[in-house]
Scaffold this active site. Sequence first.
Site, PDB file in Angstrom:
ATOM      1  N   HIS A  94       0.890  -1.191   0.042  1.00 30.39           N
ATOM      2  CA  HIS A  94       0.032   0.051  -0.057  1.00 30.39           C
ATOM      3  C   HIS A  94       1.050   1.139   0.217  1.00 30.39           C
ATOM      4  CE1 HIS A  94      -0.321  -0.636   4.803  1.00 30.39           C
ATOM      5  NE2 HIS A  94       0.730  -0.111   4.316  1.00 30.39           N
TER       6      HIS A  94
ATOM      7  N   HIS B 187      -0.797   5.005   9.567  1.00 31.29           N
ATOM      8  CA  HIS B 187       0.720   5.587   9.685  1.00 31.29           C
ATOM      9  C   HIS B 187       0.531   6.813  10.398  1.00 31.29           C
ATOM     10  CE1 HIS B 187       0.102   2.997   6.183  1.00 31.29           C
ATOM     11  NE2 HIS B 187       1.475   2.404   6.310  1.00 31.29           N
TER      12      HIS B 187
ATOM     13  N   GLU C  29       5.278  -4.987   8.374  1.00 32.58           N
ATOM     14  CA  GLU C  29       3.727  -5.123   8.034  1.00 32.58           C
ATOM     15  C   GLU C  29       3.079  -6.479   7.578  1.00 32.58           C
ATOM     16  OE1 GLU C  29       3.359  -0.271   6.526  1.00 32.58           O
ATOM     17  OE2 GLU C  29       3.524  -1.793   4.973  1.00 32.58           O
TER      18      GLU C  29
ATOM     19  N   HIS D 249      10.655  -3.402   2.684  1.00 32.92           N
ATOM     20  CA  HIS D 249      11.202  -2.183   2.614  1.00 32.92           C
ATOM     21  C   HIS D 249      11.650  -1.710   4.198  1.00 32.92           C
ATOM     22  CE1 HIS D 249       6.854  -1.734   4.184  1.00 32.92           C
ATOM     23  NE2 HIS D 249       7.141  -0.382   4.234  1.00 32.92           N
TER      24      HIS D 249
END
Lengths: 284, 147
Positions: free
Chosen positions: A12, A59, A240, A193
Amino acid sequence: MARITASVYTSHVPAIGAALDLGKTGEPYWQKVFAGYEFSRQWLKDNTPDVIFLVYNDHANAFSLELIPTFAIGCAAEFAIADEGWGPRPVPVVKGHPELAAHIAQSVIQDDFDLTIVNHIPVDHGLTVPLSLMCGQPAAWPCPVIPFAVNVVQYPVPSGRRCYNLGRAIRKAVASYDQPLKVQIWGTGGMSHQLQGPRAGLINREWDNAFLDQLIADPATLAQKPHIDYVREAGSEGIELVMWLIARGAMSEEFEKRAPRVAHRFYHVPASNTAVGHLILENT
Amino acid sequence: MALDKPYQDVPGTTIFDAEQSRLGYHLNQFCMSLMKAENRARFKADERAYLDEWPMTEVQKQAVLARDLNWCIRLGGNIYFLAKIGATDGKSFQQMAGSMTGMTEEEYRDMMVSGGRSIEGNRHIGEDGNAQAHHQPQGKAGRKEAH
């Protein structure tokens, strides 16, 4: 009775939303990302559910450090689009499904998962970018969405095992809902990431693809993977990926030990700082 | 008995755990305040005065003024919160992430387009990958600033 018809998994990345909103989808850099979702947009048109149960993380937009729920279920009728500092994304408001959300909350909490019930929450790119990737730029989203936010910002985040078992409890909750609804469950975030420190920009293609293989074929074993493996191998923000196990756990019991039908699989590096992974698994 | 924190031997990485969160509470809450347009305007008009409204440490304020994100993170900042400073400055996530490596924006973008940073040598502190302390800064931007 309601039932879960499929699970969808996707990264996302916020820059994907920005690329869509700013009309950059035709640029070669972004074309390579969006090409991986062409199949998916048609698939969703052909297989539009009545409700999407969308697992994502906030976030630092709806939740600051004042309140950090590990699992939060959005039970409202409508969810506004968050302003993350660049202005809200120009996408349709998200309509909820309060009845099913309340039913799932009641069932899952009685199954020992302590959900936080949220009746007011703006939704950020974690929720809207997956919708954009799967739906393009419609005037309204194709169906109601139940936002399900997981804390993956402040460590420790829930374990893979707990996420997987929560998915199983969600499956049971959906199956006991007294309306013939088709429900999809989406798991979002990842893949490898890292957005911070001198190790920023880390990508681990081999690890990501092994994760996809195991998520498809042997999720119960994958659920045993400890946090440190995610952090070390897939980057601090790669954690995540535990959210994908919630969606996988919600697939039928018969697919706990074997692979369901893989309708689509896509992997690409990079979108901004991130490896993009995407799967569609059908529950038939 | 101390808590087990196996993530402390990952090079170039600070995990935002309960201890970091406690250290950085006011720093991160200051960042959250920048989600409101009127606060962004007040911050831009006089950064120092705006920071002085927050019970942050002097060092935290210096780190924000310097826009040194690695320094902010050592002091308890979390990247998703610090991103609000970047948004105020008109920076993308990629520019912010790249700024922590000592690479120029172009160097960092090129690394990502070529497949990203390799995991090899970057799993444990003491190996020889490019995220290890003895290889910092990694690019021209950092070398320019090094004194």
